[in-house]
Design an enzyme around this catalytic site. Structure first.
Site, short mmCIF file in Angstrom:
data_model
loop_
_atom_site.label_atom_id
_atom_site.label_comp_id
_atom_site.label_asym_id
_atom_site.label_seq_id
_atom_site.Cartn_x
_atom_site.Cartn_y
_atom_site.Cartn_z
N SER A 22 19.49 43.00 -29.50
CA SER A 22 19.08 45.23 -28.97
C SER A 22 20.38 46.16 -29.77
O SER A 22 19.99 46.85 -30.54
CB SER A 22 18.88 45.08 -28.24
OG SER A 22 17.38 44.17 -27.50
N ARG A 26 21.53 48.62 -33.40
CA ARG A 26 21.78 49.76 -32.82
C ARG A 26 22.86 50.10 -33.36
O ARG A 26 23.21 50.96 -33.68
CB ARG A 26 21.31 49.89 -31.45
CG ARG A 26 20.13 49.93 -31.04
CD ARG A 26 20.05 50.11 -29.63
NE ARG A 26 18.94 50.38 -28.98
CZ ARG A 26 17.42 49.47 -29.16
NH1 ARG A 26 17.99 48.08 -29.47
NH2 ARG A 26 16.19 49.24 -28.59
N SER A 165 8.65 50.45 -27.18
CA SER A 165 9.41 51.86 -27.33
C SER A 165 10.48 51.76 -28.44
O SER A 165 11.76 52.72 -29.32
CB SER A 165 10.57 51.60 -26.14
OG SER A 165 11.25 50.16 -26.70
N GLN A 166 10.24 51.22 -29.55
CA GLN A 166 10.82 51.23 -30.72
C GLN A 166 10.06 52.68 -31.73
O GLN A 166 11.46 52.40 -32.12
CB GLN A 166 10.44 49.70 -31.63
CG GLN A 166 10.97 48.11 -31.26
CD GLN A 166 10.50 47.08 -31.52
OE1 GLN A 166 9.51 47.27 -32.12
NE2 GLN A 166 11.04 46.20 -31.35
N ASP A 304 10.58 40.81 -22.48
CA ASP A 304 11.18 39.75 -23.86
C ASP A 304 12.07 38.72 -22.38
O ASP A 304 11.50 37.80 -23.00
CB ASP A 304 12.32 40.34 -24.02
CG ASP A 304 12.19 40.83 -25.80
OD1 ASP A 304 10.63 40.83 -25.96
OD2 ASP A 304 12.83 41.99 -26.55
N LYS A 331 3.67 40.92 -29.55
CA LYS A 331 4.53 40.01 -29.77
C LYS A 331 4.83 38.86 -31.23
O LYS A 331 4.07 39.00 -32.11
CB LYS A 331 5.54 39.38 -28.50
CG LYS A 331 5.89 40.40 -27.79
CD LYS A 331 7.11 41.11 -28.56
CE LYS A 331 7.90 42.68 -27.02
NZ LYS A 331 8.81 42.67 -27.31
N ARG A 335 2.51 36.27 -26.71
CA ARG A 335 3.26 34.64 -25.69
C ARG A 335 2.56 34.63 -24.45
O ARG A 335 2.77 33.84 -24.20
CB ARG A 335 4.57 35.75 -25.07
CG ARG A 335 5.35 36.25 -25.94
CD ARG A 335 6.92 37.39 -26.72
NE ARG A 335 7.81 36.58 -27.95
CZ ARG A 335 8.85 37.11 -27.76
NH1 ARG A 335 8.93 38.29 -27.12
NH2 ARG A 335 9.60 36.74 -28.90
N ARG A 377 11.47 33.27 -28.80
CA ARG A 377 11.54 32.65 -27.27
C ARG A 377 10.80 31.42 -26.73
O ARG A 377 10.50 31.41 -25.94
CB ARG A 377 11.23 34.21 -26.20
CG ARG A 377 12.02 35.17 -27.20
CD ARG A 377 11.97 36.75 -26.95
NE ARG A 377 12.48 37.52 -26.97
CZ ARG A 377 13.79 37.73 -26.15
NH1 ARG A 377 14.94 36.57 -26.67
NH2 ARG A 377 15.20 38.86 -27.37
N LYS A 403 15.48 33.21 -35.43
CA LYS A 403 15.54 34.56 -35.50
C LYS A 403 16.60 35.16 -34.26
O LYS A 403 16.86 35.98 -35.04
CB LYS A 403 14.00 35.07 -34.99
CG LYS A 403 13.60 36.13 -35.17
CD LYS A 403 11.96 36.10 -34.64
CE LYS A 403 11.61 37.69 -34.80
NZ LYS A 403 11.58 38.93 -34.61
#
Length: 426
Positions: A22, A26, A165-166, A304, A331, A335, A377, A403
């Site tokens: 993350s 950024r 939130s992306q 996550d 996702k 999941r 995940r 990934k």
């Protein structure tokens, strides 16, 4: 397709946790928007990070790999009216962050992607495009390939807080560089607050200011500039969660390179594991084998973590309830369904709800063969579950960990994991 076979064992030792994906996204984006050079250290070259590097290069950044973990980055002044093609691979962060960035200046861009990314919703942006009269097109029933032609203008933007939130972060990466001031209004309660905090903090490091009014709206002045900086990416609590849980279930594991003052939302794993009875030293992030018990876990701020939390829940006394997790269905895989299906194959007792899970814990699972659902995940969580099974566990599609964590299986072995790997071909 690759497979791994894991036999029950204890994991012990220290592991250098990969850098935060993350924060890596950024930092690379902010550096790419600066005309002065930045040096970004401790980069984990996962597929998602490579997608962001490639995408920002297409949008005008000069990105040079100094070594296997360091990048030199700056913005190039490129005058080019040709159509730009951005391959986001399977990275949701890449596509949602880079779409608004492509509209800072008038540009004709085509965003493509692989796997389920082509179906993950982008309605929040489509609504903005309609309001701002930005041309866009995509195939019926899919969101990618997405062709965009236009320029984003400053103003007032409305976004829901419970989708992803992306979208909010994506606008934050673009609005400061427009002519005129902007406001992002959040129309309901904001989930994944930690990810928005990380975006605001990273932009601030690069000299860009965003005013946060209690997460209800964000005021952003236009005509700002990013400055070049040197930045080292800290360790990833999302990835540390697998090792900390593994230590508590069947081992003694120390996670290195974590920041105790981190803004990462997935730092919540520490408090959650401790509430479940896990012996975890917050001073050096060491987790030791413990008897754990079920609790109620609100996943709204740390979605996550749900795959690995479903594993610890399945192996804890009593009942664990995971709530406010509906977003997990959009996702890399669904999941909630994936973890219910695969853990129940191993002998767990999990009931899938529309927005969460009810998990009746057991001391041990039985083992068997499971699928990764092409989701990093899911694969890593199932590997941790294998530590507490009577028999071996075979995971099909194990290559998907690339990934986010390409070295996961080698790190598993370093800690003493009893594991065989092989390929079934295409």
């Amino acid at each position: 397709m690759n497979c791994v076979k894991i036999r029950p064992c204890e994991l012990k030792g220290s592991i250098k946790v990969p850098s935060s994906k993350s924060l890596g996204h950024r930092a690379i984006i902010c550096a790419s928007l600066s005309e002065k050079e930045s040096i970004i250290e401790n980069v984990n070259y996962s597929k998602d990070i490579k997608a962001t590097c490639s995408g920002m290069s297409k949008l005008g950044a000069l990105i040079i790999e100094v070594d296997n973990s360091t990048l030199k980055i700056k913005r190039q002044k490129v005058v080019n009216n040709e159509k730009v093609f951005v391959d986001c691979n399977e990275s949701g962060s890449t596509v949602r962050f880079l779409i608004p960035i492509s509209l800072i200046e008038k540009k004709n861009a085509v965003f493509t992607g692989q796997g389920k990314l082509a179906y993950r919703p982008l309605d929040s942006y489509f609504n903005i495009f309609d309001e701002k009269e930005i041309k866009y097109s995509h195939p019926e029933g899919k969101v990618l390939p997405l062709e965009i032609d236009g320029k984003l203008s400053a103003g007032i933007f409305k976004l829901p807080g419970n989708i992803s939130s992306q979208f909010i972060s994506g606008l934050m990466f673009s609005l400061p560089f427009l002519d005129g001031d902007s406001v992002i209004n959040i129309t309901n309660d904001l989930e994944s607050v930690g990810y928005v905090d990380m975006t605001i903090d990273m932009l601030s490091r690069f000299g860009v200011k965003i005013e946060n009014n209690d997460y209800k709206n964000f005021h952003i002045k236009g005509n700002q500039k990013c400055r070049g900086i040197n930045y080292k990416v800290e360790g990833d609590f999302s990835q540390a969660a697998f090792w900390l849980t593994a230590g508590i279930l069947n081992g003694d594991i120390k996670c290195e390179d974590l920041n105790s003052d981190s803004l990462q939302g997935d730092k919540a794993i520490v408090d959650i594991l401790k509430k479940m009875g896990g012996r975890l030293d917050e001073r050096n992030f060491t987790a030791k084998k413990s008897e754990t018990h079920g609790i109620v876990i609100d996943a709204s701020q740390c979605p996550d973590l749900v795959p690995i939390l479903s594993v610890i829940g399945a192996l804890s006394l009593g009942t664990t309830k995971i709530i406010n997790a509906a977003r997990l269905r959009i996702k890399e895989s669904d999941r909630l369904k994936a973890m219910t299906t695969e853990l129940n194959k191993l002998g767990a007792d999990i009931i899938e709800l529309q927005d969460g899970l009810v998990i009746n814990g057991k001391r041990e699972l039985k083992g068997g063969e499971v699928e990764s659902w092409n989701d990093h995940r899911i694969a890593m969580a199932l590997a941790v579950a294998a530590l507490k099974c009577e028999g071996s566990v075979t995971i099909r599609g194990s290559e998907c960990v690339a990934k986010s964590y390409p070295q996961f299986w080698s790190d598993f072995k370093k800690l003493g994991g009893d594991i065989d790997e092989w390929s079934l071909g295409e």
